[in-house]
Scaffold this motif. Structure first.
Motif, short mmCIF file in Angstrom:
data_model
loop_
_atom_site.label_atom_id
_atom_site.label_comp_id
_atom_site.label_asym_id
_atom_site.label_seq_id
_atom_site.Cartn_x
_atom_site.Cartn_y
_atom_site.Cartn_z
N HIS A 122 41.23 13.68 59.16
CA HIS A 122 41.85 15.00 59.20
C HIS A 122 43.16 14.96 58.41
O HIS A 122 44.07 14.19 58.74
CB HIS A 122 42.10 15.42 60.65
N LEU A 123 43.25 15.80 57.39
CA LEU A 123 44.41 15.86 56.51
C LEU A 123 45.19 17.13 56.82
O LEU A 123 44.74 18.00 57.57
CB LEU A 123 43.95 15.84 55.05
N PRO A 124 46.38 17.29 56.23
CA PRO A 124 47.16 18.51 56.49
C PRO A 124 46.41 19.78 56.11
O PRO A 124 45.50 19.77 55.28
CB PRO A 124 48.40 18.32 55.60
N ALA A 125 46.81 20.89 56.75
CA ALA A 125 46.27 22.22 56.46
C ALA A 125 44.76 22.29 56.73
O ALA A 125 44.01 22.92 55.97
CB ALA A 125 46.58 22.64 55.03
N ASP A 126 44.32 21.65 57.81
CA ASP A 126 42.92 21.73 58.24
C ASP A 126 41.94 21.19 57.19
O ASP A 126 40.79 21.61 57.14
CB ASP A 126 42.53 23.18 58.59
N ARG A 127 42.39 20.28 56.35
CA ARG A 127 41.48 19.64 55.42
C ARG A 127 40.86 18.42 56.10
O ARG A 127 41.54 17.66 56.77
CB ARG A 127 42.24 19.20 54.16
N SER A 128 39.56 18.23 55.93
CA SER A 128 38.90 17.15 56.65
C SER A 128 37.82 16.51 55.79
O SER A 128 37.30 17.13 54.86
CB SER A 128 38.28 17.66 57.95
N LEU A 129 37.50 15.27 56.13
CA LEU A 129 36.45 14.51 55.46
C LEU A 129 35.62 13.83 56.53
O LEU A 129 36.15 13.16 57.41
CB LEU A 129 37.06 13.47 54.51
N GLN A 130 34.29 14.04 56.47
CA GLN A 130 33.37 13.43 57.43
C GLN A 130 32.61 12.31 56.73
O GLN A 130 32.15 12.46 55.61
CB GLN A 130 32.37 14.48 57.95
N ILE A 131 32.47 11.18 57.45
CA ILE A 131 31.75 10.02 56.91
C ILE A 131 30.75 9.54 57.95
O ILE A 131 31.12 9.31 59.10
CB ILE A 131 32.72 8.87 56.56
N ASN A 132 29.49 9.41 57.54
CA ASN A 132 28.44 8.85 58.39
C ASN A 132 27.71 7.81 57.55
O ASN A 132 27.04 8.15 56.58
CB ASN A 132 27.48 9.94 58.86
N ALA A 133 27.86 6.53 57.92
CA ALA A 133 27.37 5.47 57.05
C ALA A 133 26.77 4.34 57.86
O ALA A 133 27.10 4.15 59.05
CB ALA A 133 28.51 4.93 56.18
N SER A 134 25.89 3.58 57.22
CA SER A 134 25.33 2.37 57.81
C SER A 134 25.32 1.27 56.75
O SER A 134 25.21 1.56 55.55
CB SER A 134 23.92 2.61 58.35
N HIS A 135 25.42 0.02 57.21
CA HIS A 135 25.55 -1.11 56.27
C HIS A 135 24.79 -2.31 56.82
O HIS A 135 24.91 -2.64 58.01
CB HIS A 135 27.03 -1.46 56.10
N GLU A 136 23.98 -2.94 55.95
CA GLU A 136 23.29 -4.17 56.32
C GLU A 136 24.16 -5.35 55.95
O GLU A 136 24.47 -5.57 54.77
CB GLU A 136 21.94 -4.26 55.60
N ILE A 137 24.57 -6.09 56.94
CA ILE A 137 25.54 -7.16 56.71
C ILE A 137 24.95 -8.28 55.86
O ILE A 137 25.61 -8.82 54.97
CB ILE A 137 26.03 -7.70 58.07
N SER A 138 23.71 -8.65 56.10
CA SER A 138 23.13 -9.81 55.40
C SER A 138 22.88 -9.51 53.92
O SER A 138 23.06 -10.39 53.07
CB SER A 138 21.82 -10.23 56.07
N THR A 139 22.46 -8.29 53.60
CA THR A 139 22.12 -7.96 52.21
C THR A 139 23.27 -7.32 51.44
O THR A 139 23.25 -7.28 50.21
CB THR A 139 20.92 -7.00 52.17
N GLY A 140 24.28 -6.80 52.14
CA GLY A 140 25.36 -6.10 51.47
C GLY A 140 25.00 -4.71 51.02
O GLY A 140 25.74 -4.08 50.26
N ARG A 141 23.86 -4.18 51.51
CA ARG A 141 23.42 -2.84 51.14
C ARG A 141 23.85 -1.83 52.21
O ARG A 141 23.91 -2.16 53.40
CB ARG A 141 21.90 -2.77 50.99
N GLY A 142 24.12 -0.62 51.77
CA GLY A 142 24.48 0.41 52.71
C GLY A 142 24.29 1.79 52.12
O GLY A 142 24.03 1.96 50.93
N SER A 143 24.39 2.78 52.98
CA SER A 143 24.30 4.17 52.54
C SER A 143 25.13 5.03 53.47
O SER A 143 25.38 4.67 54.62
CB SER A 143 22.84 4.66 52.53
N GLY A 144 25.57 6.17 52.95
CA GLY A 144 26.39 7.03 53.77
C GLY A 144 26.47 8.43 53.21
O GLY A 144 26.25 8.66 52.01
#
Length: 556
Positions: free
Chosen positions: A233-255
């Motif tokens: 949450h940034l000033p003036a009601d600015r916001s950023l949503q993040i939904n991500a997953s990451h595979e630790i062994s392979t180093g692959r992820g998506s979000g």
């Protein structure tokens, strides 16, 4: 059932008890001796802890103020070094709670730590040096087999990270006051939630302004998968949503990364969010974006990030240099490429109510494509209203260092609007013009050779109210008299525009002057020369871009 069948489990039970009883007795003896012999407590505890950590990437470097009984142990300070990752950790005012069952199971039931200080040492990964400090932390591992941790005392992080694509580390500072909560069964299965408040968060390699940020974060791990759900949450009601997953062994992820819409106002312009050049800002409108990104961080390899990005801007108004613009709308479906380049997945669209570099252009619109790999931009059927007429082209391709040839079409350009510029206030005229301008574009320099403009029937009129020009010979005297009132039936002009901004118009007029010989027919040939950059500068001189922008917004 025979005696052998019965005797076997009894023997097993006795064998189990043989090691349980000595172990319990040894633990009790250690605690009892530790309680009685204070001078040996630290040595006993160090021995136990070192044995417990023998197969772990950690070891005890210092411990002081140990007191223990059969249910509790307190330690004034304990220092631990972890080699993977490289961390030095100091725990102050530690209280351990345990029972006979937990001791036999080689665990404690609860831990309370009044202060934790962690030093993150130099590493070859993205994290460089830094410190973390937190207040009171409580850990409860009783009965359920699931440990729960609550950090109530707030804390702060002061560190440096090495961002992908950057050669220099970036300072990162933030703090929190809300409790941090986490639960875990093992290192490969846990959940955590926390709320962080950064009073001044900045990332110098990125053009971001330092600003307060509220971060709500939920992290969980199940086996090899790490899941992150966050809201910034940034000033003036600015916001950023993040939904991500990451595979630790392979180093692959998506979000998925989403902004609900950054709203810009005069109190919270774009310059409050990102660093901009001088005399450049957006003070109205909103911007929304969504990205579905995937990444790969192979061991010893370069970080790769890619995926679709959709951007939508509405009613953006602002200025750059001495140019103001109002109500820009953009819709673009793009793709982030692994080499940090961007290209459109399909033609985007852009529309602008007005842009004013000194001469006002209205209702601009175009379809477009772009590709940053070769810095190319393609405009498809760009169009604008200029001097109450239409200026358009079929297609314009732009790429640095590559000449581009295209033709601009002029339709129903109003002569009165052209001469309404302050630079030509001595002349009044009416009429409409059509034409075509062959343009050669190289980088940001345009050249026109042999452009043609023709009047639309029935023509128009010219009224010149200035002083005498062109000398005092008889022909020029005739021109001076004729232009005081001249009605033309046709106007043809040839236009040439040089790389230095010099504009030359060779004009041929056919018409009459009622002031000469009762309307004698007169054909006039005129040449007009001007420098367009100097003309625009004179039109911009003395005006405030902020005032000009406010005026444009009020008029629309």
């Amino acid at each position: 059932m025979n005696d052998r069948d019965i005797q076997t489990p009894k023997t097993t039970g006795r064998t189990t008890r043989r090691w349980l009883i000595p172990l319990s007795g040894t633990l009790l003896l250690l605690i009892a001796v530790g309680a009685l012999l204070h001078q040996y407590q630290t040595e006993i505890a160090n021995t136990l802890l070192d044995r417990a950590l023998r197969n772990q990437p950690a070891h005890i470097t210092a411990m002081s103020g140990l007191n223990a009984d059969t249910q509790h142990a307190t330690i004034d300070s304990i220092s631990v070094v972890l080699s993977e990752p490289a961390i030095e950790m100091t725990l102050n005012q530690v209280e351990l709670t345990y029972s006979w069952a937990s001791l036999i199971a080689r665990r404690v039931e609860a831990v309370r730590i009044d202060d934790i200080r962690v030093t993150l040492l130099q590493s070859e990964d993205s994290l460089t040096e830094g410190t973390l400090q937190t207040g009171r932390v409580s850990v409860d591992c009783a009965r359920t087999g699931i440990c729960q941790i609550v950090a109530n005392g707030g804390g702060s992080v002061n560190t440096e990270i090495l961002l992908p694509g950057s050669s220099d580390p970036t300072p990162l500072r933030f703090g929190w006051t809300q409790p941090i909560r986490a639960a875990w069964v093992s290192a490969s299965q846990f959940t955590a939630s926390l709320s962080l408040q950064a009073d001044s968060l900045s990332l110098p390699p990125l053009p971001l302004q330092s600003m307060p940020v509220q971060l709500d974060l939920a992290v969980s791990r199940t086996g090899d998968e790490l899941r992150i759900d966050a809201s910034a949450h940034l000033p003036a009601d600015r916001s950023l949503q993040i939904n991500a997953s990451h595979e630790i062994s392979t180093g692959r992820g998506s979000g998925q990364f989403t902004t609900d819409g950054f709203v810009f106002t005069e109190l919270f312009p774009l310059s409050a969010l990102v660093s901009l050049p001088d005399e450049t800002d957006i003070i109205a409108g909103q911007l929304a974006a969504q990205a579905q990104l995937t990444w790969l961080r192979p061991a010893g390899g370069e970080f790769e990030l890619q995926g679709p990005i959709d951007v939508q801007a509405q009613n953006l108004s602002g200025y750059f240099g001495d140019t103001v613009f109002t109500r820009l709308g953009v819709y673009m479906k793009a793709e982030l490429l692994p080499d940090w380049q961007l290209r459109t997945r399909e033609p985007g669209s852009a529309a602008l109510t007005a842009v004013d570099p000194g001469i006002e252009l209205e209702y601009l619109s175009t379809r477009f494509t772009l590709d940053t790999r070769n810095s190319s931009v393609q405009l498809i059927r760009p169009q604008a209203t200029v001097f109450d007429g239409i200026v358009s082209a079929e297609q314009i391709n732009w790429q640095p260092g590559t000449p581009e040839h295209f033709e601009i079409q002029l339709q129903r350009i109003d002569v009165a609007r052209i001469l309404g510029l302050s630079a030509y206030q001595q002349v009044q005229a009416t009429g409409r013009l059509d034409g075509r301008l062959p343009v050669e574009l190289l980088n940001t320099t345009a050249v026109i050779n042999g452009g043609k403009v023709t009047s639309i029937p029935p023509g128009g009129s010219i009224r010149y109210r200035g002083g005498r020009f062109g000398g005092s010979n008889q022909n020029m005297e005739l021109v001076n008299q004729a232009l005081q009132r001249y009605d033309y039936s046709s106007l043809d002009a040839t236009i040439n525009y040089s790389a230095t901004g010099d504009l030359n118009l060779d004009i041929s007029l056919q018409g009459i002057s009622p002031l000469l010989n009762n309307g004698q027919r007169i054909n006039l040939n005129l040449t007009i020369a001007d420098n367009v950059p100097e003309l625009l500068s004179s039109l911009q001189a003395g005006r405030s871009v902020q005032d000009a922008l406010s005026d444009h917004l009020q008029r629309r």
